[in-house]
Design a protein around this motif. Structure first.
Motif, mmCIF file in Angstrom:
data_model
loop_
_atom_site.group_PDB
_atom_site.id
_atom_site.type_symbol
_atom_site.label_atom_id
_atom_site.label_comp_id
_atom_site.label_asym_id
_atom_site.label_seq_id
_atom_site.Cartn_x
_atom_site.Cartn_y
_atom_site.Cartn_z
ATOM 1 N N ARG A 1 5.180 7.726 -6.057
ATOM 2 C CA ARG A 1 4.386 8.063 -6.645
ATOM 3 C C ARG A 1 5.380 8.789 -7.799
ATOM 4 N NH1 ARG A 1 -0.706 9.278 -5.929
ATOM 5 N NH2 ARG A 1 -0.169 9.977 -3.616
ATOM 6 N N THR B 1 -3.315 13.958 -5.591
ATOM 7 C CA THR B 1 -3.462 13.804 -6.413
ATOM 8 C C THR B 1 -2.692 14.331 -7.854
ATOM 9 O OG1 THR B 1 -5.126 15.645 -7.116
ATOM 10 C CG2 THR B 1 -5.645 12.973 -5.896
ATOM 11 N N THR C 1 5.535 11.975 -4.954
ATOM 12 C CA THR C 1 4.882 12.525 -3.651
ATOM 13 C C THR C 1 5.075 10.728 -3.334
ATOM 14 O OG1 THR C 1 3.704 13.374 -2.984
ATOM 15 C CG2 THR C 1 2.374 12.174 -4.148
ATOM 16 N N ARG C 2 4.673 11.174 -1.852
ATOM 17 C CA ARG C 2 4.344 9.319 -0.764
ATOM 18 C C ARG C 2 3.226 9.871 0.075
ATOM 19 N NH1 ARG C 2 9.433 6.781 -0.226
ATOM 20 N NH2 ARG C 2 10.793 8.289 -0.570
ATOM 21 N N GLU C 3 2.373 11.220 -1.046
ATOM 22 C CA GLU C 3 0.707 11.824 0.532
ATOM 23 C C GLU C 3 -0.137 11.172 -0.832
ATOM 24 O OE1 GLU C 3 1.140 12.534 3.088
ATOM 25 O OE2 GLU C 3 3.630 12.616 3.174
ATOM 26 N N ALA C 4 -1.093 10.368 0.006
ATOM 27 C CA ALA C 4 -2.303 9.559 -0.976
ATOM 28 C C ALA C 4 -3.262 10.962 -1.570
ATOM 29 C CB ALA C 4 -2.777 8.449 0.468
ATOM 30 N N ASN C 5 -3.386 12.427 -0.339
ATOM 31 C CA ASN C 5 -3.968 13.259 -0.591
ATOM 32 C C ASN C 5 -3.584 13.901 -1.375
ATOM 33 O OD1 ASN C 5 -2.015 14.623 0.354
ATOM 34 N ND2 ASN C 5 -3.019 15.753 1.699
ATOM 35 N N GLN D 1 4.681 1.279 6.188
ATOM 36 C CA GLN D 1 3.754 2.172 6.811
ATOM 37 C C GLN D 1 4.406 3.912 7.379
ATOM 38 O OE1 GLN D 1 2.507 0.013 10.590
ATOM 39 N NE2 GLN D 1 0.432 -1.339 8.904
ATOM 40 N N PRO E 1 5.817 5.632 2.709
ATOM 41 C CA PRO E 1 4.597 4.795 2.225
ATOM 42 C C PRO E 1 5.880 4.929 0.680
ATOM 43 C CG PRO E 1 3.319 6.549 2.854
ATOM 44 C CD PRO E 1 4.896 6.464 3.478
ATOM 45 N N THR E 2 4.856 3.937 -0.497
ATOM 46 C CA THR E 2 6.298 4.478 -1.888
ATOM 47 C C THR E 2 5.861 5.679 -2.335
ATOM 48 O OG1 THR E 2 5.148 2.210 -1.609
ATOM 49 C CG2 THR E 2 6.060 3.077 -3.752
#
Length: 583
Positions: A26, A48, A42-46, A20, A23-24
């Motif tokens: 990407r 893209t 990046t590890r940030e979901a936002n 948590q 983050p993984t």
């Protein structure tokens, strides 16, 4: 077994918490740096892939890659990966990029946090008062809250660059938005370019068409890529207009800019402003003036009194000069007295004129203190041929005759072959001893100037006085010396006077503007940013010759006057000057 299961559960819980927190990674894309493919993650979901592609295509990121590929500075830096941690947008434009770069130099890992924001521009303003006797220069600072430091800061008007790379255009826009001052781009001086243009012109990467070693000044290169171009703007304003700027609220309120303008004395900027941009700009300006790299910019000091031109050593010279050539000794006192009444403070003399003692007596009686006068003289050819001792003796005799302790400007009258370089070096010594405030040239061609510079000098000349008028216009020569930051003194700015002014163009323009032919000639020279030398023994004409500040010639009329001089005229003058040098 229960204990083992509990340990496994604890380990599993720790791993979940760790996951948590971290983050993984990407993979978003890849870029090529120094012919190697580098993954961008990046590890940030936002963030893209689409958003990342916009960041990669942005000016700051592309500039960073270009810098990394610059062989002069980054050859030892090896990049392995790039992790984008955050991207801020200004509307649709990429603003800031924060990233963590895995990089080593000669096998040693180096700190990898990078904050990309790209280029910025700031403007140092210098304002001279038009009306009154205030000799101080003033500046405009912007005062605004700065959240990162938790303070209200005074600083130079500044802003971030757009993507077109037009530094002067952005500087002009920032002055309008933050200070309400409208400026033409060509009136801005790029201090950073003047200071570092030799580095900027140094081609590093010929394969890619050349990238530059120098971009601008880096205020915090340990963590941020930002580089600054520092501009300088000099102007003249009325006192009332300057007073209106003090405390004025400005800035783009819809963008959160809460700016208040502050008027400060130029010489007090360093005391009342801890903005690094301002201090760097002041230092660059000082050194560029000292080294003679600031180009000539004509700024009228007053509409009614004395317009001045800044010299490359930081001094100023009155633009309207009164010539003393062929003034009879018995007339000197009356002529000089009338010139003073007409408003002249700049007097152009020479030892060869034979009247310096009479001019000196007249200036002593004129009622104007020495510090309000600008006195220029010239060393003649005979002293040059006799050597440096004779040059020194000539100056000291001029000082005695003019009853001065120093000259504001002393010129080499003619570049006498095999002599003028030694003459100039003696003037440098006299300058260092305080007898001369500024050294200048007279009747120097481009070749003469290059010969002097090649000989190695320690004090830059500030002016070259040559024959210039609409009837002897030499644009290539003027452009050459202006690019070398020398002002041009226009001797014979009224040519030969009398019937010589009776050309159809000059007469037609005199009728069009309701001015005398002489005023048309002098206004032309004024708009060319020349120092005007004019002489007459009649008081009414002295007044007329100075009454050229209340009108302007249109561009097409300037062009008409430019067209009077022919190539044969220029050739004949050049041939005559060759003879004069050896006379």
């Amino acid at each position: 077994a229960e204990m083992k299961d509990d340990q496994n559960d604890d380990s599993s819980t720790d791993q979940v918490v760790a996951d948590q927190r971290q983050p993984t990674l990407r993979k978003l894309a890849a870029v090529v740096i120094n012919q190697c493919s580098i993954s961008i993650t990046t590890r940030e979901a936002n963030i893209t892939p689409e958003i990342a592609s916009r960041a990669i295509a942005s000016k700051p990121f592309q500039q960073w890659i270009q810098n990394m590929e610059c062989k002069s500075s980054a050859a030892a830096m090896e990049v392995y990966s790039i992790e984008i941690q955050n991207i801020d947008f200004f509307g649709m434009k990429v603003g800031f990029i924060k990233m963590l770069v895995d990089c080593s130099v000669d096998g040693t890992r180096i700190p990898g946090i990078c904050f990309l924001r790209g280029a910025g521009v700031a403007v140092l303003i210098s304002l001279r008062i038009l009306d009154g006797n205030d000799e101080d220069m003033y500046s405009i600072l912007v005062e605004q809250p700065r959240l990162p430091v938790g303070k209200i800061i005074r600083e130079l008007p500044a802003g971030m660059m757009d993507d077109n790379g037009n530094f002067s255009g952005v500087a002009a826009m920032e002055l309008k938005e933050e200070c309400g001052i409208e400026v033409k781009e060509e009136n801005l001086i790029d201090l950073t370019e003047l200071a570092y243009k030799e580095q900027q012109a140094h081609v590093i990467n010929a394969k890619e068409g050349g990238d530059f070693l120098f971009n601008g000044l880096y205020p915090s290169p340990g963590g941020c890529d930002e580089f600054l171009r520092l501009m300088y703007y000099e102007h003249a304003v009325k006192r009332a207009d300057l007073a209106e700027l003090e405390g004025k609220l400005s800035g783009l309120r819809e963008h959160g800019e809460l700016i208040q303008l502050r008027v400060v004395k130029f010489n007090d900027i360093w005391k009342c402003c801890n903005d690094a941009k301002a201090l760097c700009a002041l230092q660059l300006l000082s050194e560029l003036k000292r080294s003679g790299k600031i180009p000539i910019v004509c700024r009228p000091k007053t509409q009614e009194a004395e317009p001045v031109i800044p010299l490359n050593n930081g001094n100023f010279i009155p633009q309207l000069a009164f010539g003393t050539y062929k003034i009879a000794i018995e007339e000197c006192e009356t002529v000089i007295e009338n010139a003073i009444k007409a408003g002249y403070r700049h007097f152009d003399c020479a030892s060869i004129y034979g009247n310096e003692a009479a001019v000196g007596k007249a200036l002593q009686k004129c009622g104007v203190s020495r510090d309000k006068l600008y006195i220029c003289s010239k060393v003649w050819n005979d002293a040059q041929r006799k050597g440096r001792k004779a040059v020194r003796a000539s100056l000291l005799r001029t000082l005695d005759d003019l009853m001065c302790e120093y000259l504001d400007l002393y010129l080499v009258h003619w570049p006498v072959p095999a002599c003028h370089i030694d003459t100039y070096k003696e003037l440098e010594q006299l300058h260092n001893e305080g007898f001369i405030r500024s050294i200048g040239l007279s009747n120097y061609s481009q070749e003469d100037y290059n010969e002097l510079i090649s000989a190695g000098i320690s004090v830059q000349p500030v002016v070259n006085q040559i024959e210039v008028s609409p009837l002897m216009y030499r644009p290539e020569t003027i452009r050459f010396f202006h690019k070398k930051s020398l002002a041009i003194g226009a001797s014979k700015s009224l040519h030969r006077g009398g019937d010589s002014l009776d050309t159809d163009i000059i007469k037609g323009l005199a009728m069009k503007y309701g001015k005398t032919k002489a005023q048309i000639m002098l206004r032309w020279a004024f708009q060319k940013q020349l120092i005007l030398l004019a002489k007459t023994s009649k008081f009414n004409r002295m007044v007329e010759n100075r009454d050229i500040l209340t009108f302007s010639l249109q561009d097409e009329d300037i062009a008409l006057l430019d067209s009077i001089t022919t190539a044969d005229d220029i050739k004949s003058r050049a041939e005559l000057e060759l003879v004069r040098k050896v006379s």
